[in-house]
Scaffold this motif. Sequence first.
Motif, mmCIF file in Angstrom:
data_model
loop_
_atom_site.group_PDB
_atom_site.id
_atom_site.type_symbol
_atom_site.label_atom_id
_atom_site.label_comp_id
_atom_site.label_asym_id
_atom_site.label_seq_id
_atom_site.Cartn_x
_atom_site.Cartn_y
_atom_site.Cartn_z
ATOM 1 N N LEU A 55 0.450 -1.212 0.016
ATOM 2 C CA LEU A 55 -0.107 0.669 0.292
ATOM 3 C C LEU A 55 0.642 1.498 -0.401
ATOM 4 N N VAL A 56 2.023 1.220 0.915
ATOM 5 C CA VAL A 56 2.821 2.655 0.238
ATOM 6 C C VAL A 56 3.969 2.680 -0.552
ATOM 7 N N PHE A 57 3.690 1.621 -1.350
ATOM 8 C CA PHE A 57 4.409 1.239 -2.518
ATOM 9 C C PHE A 57 3.128 1.988 -3.922
ATOM 10 N N ILE A 58 2.191 1.691 -3.536
ATOM 11 C CA ILE A 58 1.773 2.693 -4.332
ATOM 12 C C ILE A 58 1.307 3.912 -4.206
ATOM 13 N N GLU A 59 0.955 4.308 -3.127
ATOM 14 C CA GLU A 59 0.647 5.648 -2.522
ATOM 15 C C GLU A 59 2.007 6.211 -2.750
ATOM 16 N N VAL A 60 2.804 5.997 -3.156
ATOM 17 C CA VAL A 60 4.402 6.350 -3.261
ATOM 18 C C VAL A 60 4.027 6.887 -4.890
ATOM 19 N N LEU A 61 3.946 5.914 -5.991
ATOM 20 C CA LEU A 61 4.397 5.851 -6.968
ATOM 21 C C LEU A 61 2.646 6.384 -7.906
ATOM 22 N N LYS A 62 1.691 7.165 -7.001
ATOM 23 C CA LYS A 62 0.911 7.618 -7.243
ATOM 24 C C LYS A 62 0.854 9.119 -6.977
ATOM 25 N N LEU A 71 11.800 6.859 -5.978
ATOM 26 C CA LEU A 71 12.448 5.792 -5.733
ATOM 27 C C LEU A 71 13.345 5.875 -4.292
ATOM 28 N N LEU A 72 13.570 7.494 -3.277
ATOM 29 C CA LEU A 72 14.205 7.313 -2.557
ATOM 30 C C LEU A 72 13.781 6.697 -1.060
ATOM 31 N N TRP A 73 12.270 6.852 -0.962
ATOM 32 C CA TRP A 73 11.074 6.015 -0.498
ATOM 33 C C TRP A 73 10.644 4.820 -0.539
ATOM 34 N N CYS A 74 10.823 4.407 -1.864
ATOM 35 C CA CYS A 74 10.520 2.989 -2.413
ATOM 36 C C CYS A 74 11.808 2.037 -1.659
ATOM 37 N N LEU A 75 13.053 3.107 -1.978
ATOM 38 C CA LEU A 75 14.148 2.112 -1.482
ATOM 39 C C LEU A 75 13.902 1.770 -0.356
ATOM 40 N N ILE A 76 13.995 3.177 0.950
ATOM 41 C CA ILE A 76 13.520 2.988 2.668
ATOM 42 C C ILE A 76 12.471 1.553 2.514
ATOM 43 N N VAL A 77 11.204 1.600 1.789
ATOM 44 C CA VAL A 77 10.599 1.050 2.423
ATOM 45 C C VAL A 77 10.764 -0.496 1.968
ATOM 46 N N LEU A 83 10.621 -0.575 9.709
ATOM 47 C CA LEU A 83 10.812 1.381 10.556
ATOM 48 C C LEU A 83 11.041 1.963 8.735
ATOM 49 N N GLY A 84 11.125 1.279 7.575
ATOM 50 C CA GLY A 84 10.459 2.314 6.390
ATOM 51 C C GLY A 84 9.249 3.117 6.848
ATOM 52 N N MET A 85 8.194 1.853 7.000
ATOM 53 C CA MET A 85 6.291 1.879 6.217
ATOM 54 C C MET A 85 6.501 2.905 8.077
ATOM 55 N N LEU A 86 6.978 3.371 8.880
ATOM 56 C CA LEU A 86 6.482 4.228 10.003
ATOM 57 C C LEU A 86 7.110 5.549 9.725
ATOM 58 N N ILE A 87 7.836 5.458 9.165
ATOM 59 C CA ILE A 87 8.916 6.784 8.377
ATOM 60 C C ILE A 87 7.938 7.284 7.540
ATOM 61 N N TYR A 88 7.616 7.018 7.079
ATOM 62 C CA TYR A 88 6.741 7.396 5.979
ATOM 63 C C TYR A 88 5.232 7.795 6.292
ATOM 64 N N PHE A 89 4.473 7.475 7.345
ATOM 65 C CA PHE A 89 3.559 7.632 6.944
ATOM 66 C C PHE A 89 3.484 8.423 8.333
ATOM 67 N N LEU A 90 4.859 8.795 9.683
ATOM 68 C CA LEU A 90 5.156 9.878 10.488
ATOM 69 C C LEU A 90 5.014 11.454 9.943
ATOM 70 N N PHE A 91 6.286 10.612 8.851
ATOM 71 C CA PHE A 91 6.814 12.064 8.248
ATOM 72 C C PHE A 91 7.847 12.090 6.598
ATOM 73 N N SER A 92 6.191 11.755 5.764
ATOM 74 C CA SER A 92 5.956 12.261 4.842
ATOM 75 C C SER A 92 5.771 13.178 4.036
ATOM 76 N N ASN A 93 4.903 13.578 4.819
ATOM 77 C CA ASN A 93 3.774 15.269 4.682
ATOM 78 C C ASN A 93 3.108 14.287 2.876
ATOM 79 N N ARG A 94 2.155 13.041 3.568
ATOM 80 C CA ARG A 94 1.189 12.761 2.171
ATOM 81 C C ARG A 94 0.432 13.662 2.077
ATOM 82 N N GLU A 95 -0.379 14.765 2.709
ATOM 83 C CA GLU A 95 -1.193 15.144 2.538
ATOM 84 C C GLU A 95 -0.746 16.783 0.903
ATOM 85 N N ALA A 96 0.468 16.673 1.492
ATOM 86 C CA ALA A 96 0.937 17.937 0.127
ATOM 87 C C ALA A 96 1.836 17.046 -0.458
#
Length: 107
Positions: A55-62, A71-77, A83-96
């Motif tokens: 789900l994180v991969f799909i959200e990042v790629l879309k 690419l960086l977010w996908c590599l981290i996850v 840990l990568g999934m938690l970092i993405y959900f907490l610090f990725s500024n998804r709404e923007a």
Amino acid sequence: MIQNILLQLFLAALALAAPLTDGGDATLHTMGKDMIGYGTGGGIVGLIVLVLDVLVFIEVLKSNRPPSHKLLWCLIVFLFPILGMLIYFLFSNREAHKTSGAYEPLP
């Protein structure tokens, strides 16, 4: 140098994913009938982590991020699934970085 470190990390991950035995004559058939926790990272918990990572991969790629950030977010996850999934959900500024929906509003 980096290739040796990556190879060692890969081999260590393979060693951790080996089946658990008691060191004796135990085989897969005699270890027990409940095989949900078989191996490291397997079972129901591993399946849940896999689904959330996909789900994180799909959200990042879309998203409308630059390709290098995607690419960086996908590599981290990929390298650090939990840990990568938690970092993405907490610090990725998804709404923007959300893309607009598939439908545009009518005028």
